[in-house]
Design a protein around this motif. Structure first.
Motif, short mmCIF file in Angstrom:
data_model
loop_
_atom_site.label_atom_id
_atom_site.label_comp_id
_atom_site.label_asym_id
_atom_site.label_seq_id
_atom_site.Cartn_x
_atom_site.Cartn_y
_atom_site.Cartn_z
N SER A 42 12.74 39.19 29.52
CA SER A 42 14.18 38.91 29.71
C SER A 42 14.90 39.92 28.65
O SER A 42 14.38 39.71 27.46
CB SER A 42 14.37 37.40 29.63
OG SER A 42 13.61 36.49 30.48
N GLN A 45 19.92 38.42 25.04
CA GLN A 45 21.58 38.34 25.21
C GLN A 45 22.47 39.09 24.68
O GLN A 45 23.47 39.74 25.34
CB GLN A 45 21.86 36.79 24.97
CG GLN A 45 23.44 36.55 25.67
CD GLN A 45 23.27 36.50 27.20
OE1 GLN A 45 22.28 36.27 27.95
NE2 GLN A 45 24.42 37.24 27.65
N LYS A 48 22.60 42.28 26.63
CA LYS A 48 23.39 41.96 27.93
C LYS A 48 24.89 41.92 27.71
O LYS A 48 25.74 42.45 28.58
CB LYS A 48 22.74 40.80 28.69
CG LYS A 48 21.49 40.82 29.32
CD LYS A 48 21.21 39.55 29.93
CE LYS A 48 19.75 39.90 30.54
NZ LYS A 48 19.51 38.43 31.27
N TYR A 55 21.34 46.30 32.62
CA TYR A 55 20.19 45.65 32.73
C TYR A 55 20.19 44.83 33.92
O TYR A 55 18.94 44.03 34.16
CB TYR A 55 19.98 44.90 31.38
CG TYR A 55 20.31 45.55 30.03
CD1 TYR A 55 19.36 46.20 29.70
CD2 TYR A 55 21.28 45.51 29.30
CE1 TYR A 55 19.28 47.18 28.29
CE2 TYR A 55 21.86 46.34 28.14
CZ TYR A 55 20.62 46.96 27.67
OH TYR A 55 20.74 47.66 26.52
N LYS A 65 11.97 37.06 38.67
CA LYS A 65 13.43 37.17 37.78
C LYS A 65 14.58 37.28 38.62
O LYS A 65 15.72 36.86 38.32
CB LYS A 65 13.27 38.07 36.71
CG LYS A 65 12.45 37.85 35.36
CD LYS A 65 12.47 38.82 34.27
CE LYS A 65 11.34 38.36 33.37
NZ LYS A 65 11.77 37.09 32.65
N HIS A 66 14.53 38.24 39.66
CA HIS A 66 15.70 38.58 40.42
C HIS A 66 15.81 38.47 41.75
O HIS A 66 16.67 38.76 42.67
CB HIS A 66 16.17 40.01 39.96
CG HIS A 66 17.01 40.00 38.45
ND1 HIS A 66 17.92 39.43 38.33
CD2 HIS A 66 16.35 40.58 37.42
CE1 HIS A 66 17.96 39.56 36.96
NE2 HIS A 66 17.23 40.42 36.37
N ASP A 69 18.07 36.29 43.49
CA ASP A 69 19.48 36.29 42.75
C ASP A 69 20.63 35.96 43.71
O ASP A 69 20.52 36.50 44.94
CB ASP A 69 19.66 37.60 42.29
CG ASP A 69 21.01 37.80 41.47
OD1 ASP A 69 22.26 37.78 42.26
OD2 ASP A 69 21.13 37.75 40.38
N TYR A 115 4.73 38.41 32.45
CA TYR A 115 6.12 37.91 32.44
C TYR A 115 6.25 36.93 31.16
O TYR A 115 5.38 36.20 30.93
CB TYR A 115 6.64 37.18 33.69
CG TYR A 115 6.59 38.08 34.87
CD1 TYR A 115 8.03 38.62 35.18
CD2 TYR A 115 5.59 38.27 35.65
CE1 TYR A 115 7.95 39.53 36.42
CE2 TYR A 115 5.64 39.08 36.86
CZ TYR A 115 6.85 39.79 37.14
OH TYR A 115 6.91 40.56 38.15
N ASP A 116 7.49 37.18 30.50
CA ASP A 116 7.68 36.30 29.33
C ASP A 116 8.12 34.96 29.75
O ASP A 116 8.08 33.80 29.26
CB ASP A 116 8.55 36.96 28.42
CG ASP A 116 9.89 37.11 29.04
OD1 ASP A 116 10.44 37.14 30.20
OD2 ASP A 116 10.86 37.59 28.23
N THR A 117 8.64 34.85 31.07
CA THR A 117 9.08 33.56 31.63
C THR A 117 8.71 33.58 33.19
O THR A 117 8.88 34.85 33.71
CB THR A 117 10.61 33.31 31.51
OG1 THR A 117 11.28 34.50 32.03
CG2 THR A 117 11.22 33.21 30.15
N GLU A 161 13.73 44.17 33.66
CA GLU A 161 13.63 42.66 34.30
C GLU A 161 13.25 42.84 35.74
O GLU A 161 12.82 41.77 36.32
CB GLU A 161 14.88 41.88 34.15
CG GLU A 161 15.19 41.45 32.69
CD GLU A 161 16.46 40.46 32.67
OE1 GLU A 161 16.60 39.79 31.79
OE2 GLU A 161 16.91 40.37 34.11
#
Length: 499
Positions: A42, A45, A48, A55, A65-66, A69, A115-117, A161
């Protein structure tokens, strides 16, 4: 349905956590594929906030992650399915679920650590998500190779991401070409995409395809080629970890300003003091943009006679040197999408250097961009580099200035001195040796010393005025005694510091 997020912290007791770890490890060991490294992060912030559109995908979201969306999903999902149908027909796949989705489902336990999340849902949903997005990526890279363009925006495909793990793409390759298929459906397409979109020359040495994490990783290693570099440790500083040491005169001036705020009659004098503080103590270090300290191209040329010339070898960003008054730089091609690509490459480099357990990641690309931020201050600098074919591409000179003046650098340094840092030191040495520069720096040093003396006198005068005003307005009150004690304390601290 089995959860694919094995790293949810237990809410009560230790036994559930033990059971969870036992099950997770057993599940990963059952997959006959090595668990790949963490490589899809990710975006922090603060990055971003600088430029969110660099990004966050604008047209198509890929991966967990997306993919879902809220703004992108309803507009692009049918386009994804249309692309999937093209691949199915091309490779004559009779059953997408059995041949592709089921294969990916089996490896989900070793995909999530990429993935980190990773959201918590069932394996079948993620198998279909990766099947759709992986086949879309294959379709679009094929279109790009044949038609030299995309139906979608290629910037989205290079965003950190938005990456699809290589382990997923290889399973798709096996499903389409067979376990022992000789057709490589990814490497050639990755290479063409990287050559077409990289701002830099790619390494002539082949990237170790077995160690590629995803498309962005392939481009990064094709540019930097860490396999031949000397690995150096990277130490990062946390934001705010650098102590803010203020001069004693500034502390005293701040104390006087605080005291003035307590006295209505001293407000006119307060404005004067605040203006003095702003002029004297607002420094470059307070800027949010940090860069390598080096004079600009035009300053080095006009003042020290330094020439900038295009390097002839093909070592890419490593090919920077300073020899006999001439600085040799590699070519960089800057077009409309270049800032997005640069920002995501730098973000990937920093996050891998910070989080990789395998090592091999320095800050070479970040240092190069930081150097360009330093030597480009105006359109004149860009023009001089463009004349030497060091900068190419369609981006206008003013836009290039904004690009490099808008990218901040990481709070990190590599151990040892890189070749680029040595070049910077040599450039600064030549520039600082010019008599006019030495005279200017000496004059600035004397001016700063004089400014401190003036500040001290202004502060003392301000203190006396404030003390007198306090006595007039609150004679005999506790406020007077408190203010006198406050000012006396600050004067005592200052006296001890200057002795």
């Amino acid at each position: 349905m089995a959860s694919v997020n094995p790293f949810v912290a237990p809410t009560s007791g230790d036994q559930p956590w033990v059971d969870q770890m036992r099950k997770t490890l057993k599940t990963q060991l059952a997959v006959p594929i090595d668990t790949p490294p963490l490589s899809i992060f990710s975006i922090p912030q603060n990055l971003k906030d600088e430029k969110p559109e660099a990004y966050l995908p604008q047209r198509i979201g890929l991966g967990p992650k997306h993919h879902f969306d809220a703004e992108l999903y309803p507009k692009m999902q049918q386009n994804k399915l249309t692309a999937v149908k093209r691949v199915i027909k091309l490779y004559q796949i009779p059953d997408l679920e059995d041949q592709v989705a089921e294969r990916i489902k089996q490896i989900i336990p070793v995909v999530s650590p990429c993935y980190d999340t990773f959201p918590e849902t069932d394996e079948e949903a993620f198998a279909w998500l990766f099947t759709i997005d992986g086949l879309l990526l294959l379709d679009q890279l094929g279109v790009y190779l044949l038609e030299k363009g995309f139906a979608i925006d290629e910037k989205d495909l290079i965003m950190l991401e938005n990456q699809i793990p290589m382990i997923v793409l290889k399973e798709i390759e096996k499903a389409l070409s067979g376990e022992n298929g000789v057709e490589d459906i990814w490497e050639s397409k990755f290479r063409f995409f990287a050559e077409s979109n990289s701002p830099f020359l790619l390494s002539t040495q082949n990237v170790d395809y077995s160690r590629v994490n995803h498309l962005l990783d392939y481009m990064y290693h094709s540019i930097v080629n860490n396999e031949t570099s000397v690995s150096r440790d990277v130490n990062f500083l946390k934001a705010g970890s650098i102590p803010d040491v203020k001069p004693a005169t500034e502390e005293l001036l701040e104390a006087v300003i605080q005291a003035a705020g307590l006295i209505p009659g001293a407000k006119p004098f307060l404005g004067v003091l605040e203006s003095v503080e702003k002029i004297l103590y607002e420094t470059e270090e307070e800027s949010t943009i940090q860069e390598i300290r080096v004079p600009s191209v035009s300053e080095l040329g006009d003042t020290a006679g330094v020439k900038f010339v295009l390097a002839t070898s093909e070592e890419g960003i490593r090919n920077i040197s300073f020899v006999d008054g001439t600085c040799y730089l590699p070519v960089i091609t800057l077009n409309f999408d270049s800032e997005v690509i640069l920002r995501n490459l730098m973000a990937y480099e920093k996050l891998m250097a910070k989080n990789s357990l395998m090592g091999g990641f320095g800050l070479e690309l970040t240092e190069y961009v930081d150097f360009m931020c330093g030597i480009i201050d105006s359109a004149k600098d860009v023009k001089l580099l463009r004349e030497q074919k060091i900068i190419e591409g369609d981006l206008r000179d003013e836009e290039i200035v904004r690009l490099f003046n808008g990218i901040g650098r990481s709070l990190g340094n590599m151990s040892g001195q890189s070749k680029l840092r040595q070049t910077v030191a040599e450039l600064n040495k030549v520039y600082d040796s010019v008599p006019s520069v030495q005279f200017q720096k000496q004059a600035e040093k004397q001016a700063r010393a004089a400014a401190k003396a003036i500040t001290f006198l202004v502060s003392i005068s301000g203190t006396l005025v404030l003390a007198r005003e306090a006595v007039v307005q609150a004679s005999g009150s506790d406020t007077t005694q408190m203010l006198v004690s406050f000012v006396t304390e600050k004067l005592g601290i200052f006296s001890s510091l200057i002795q």
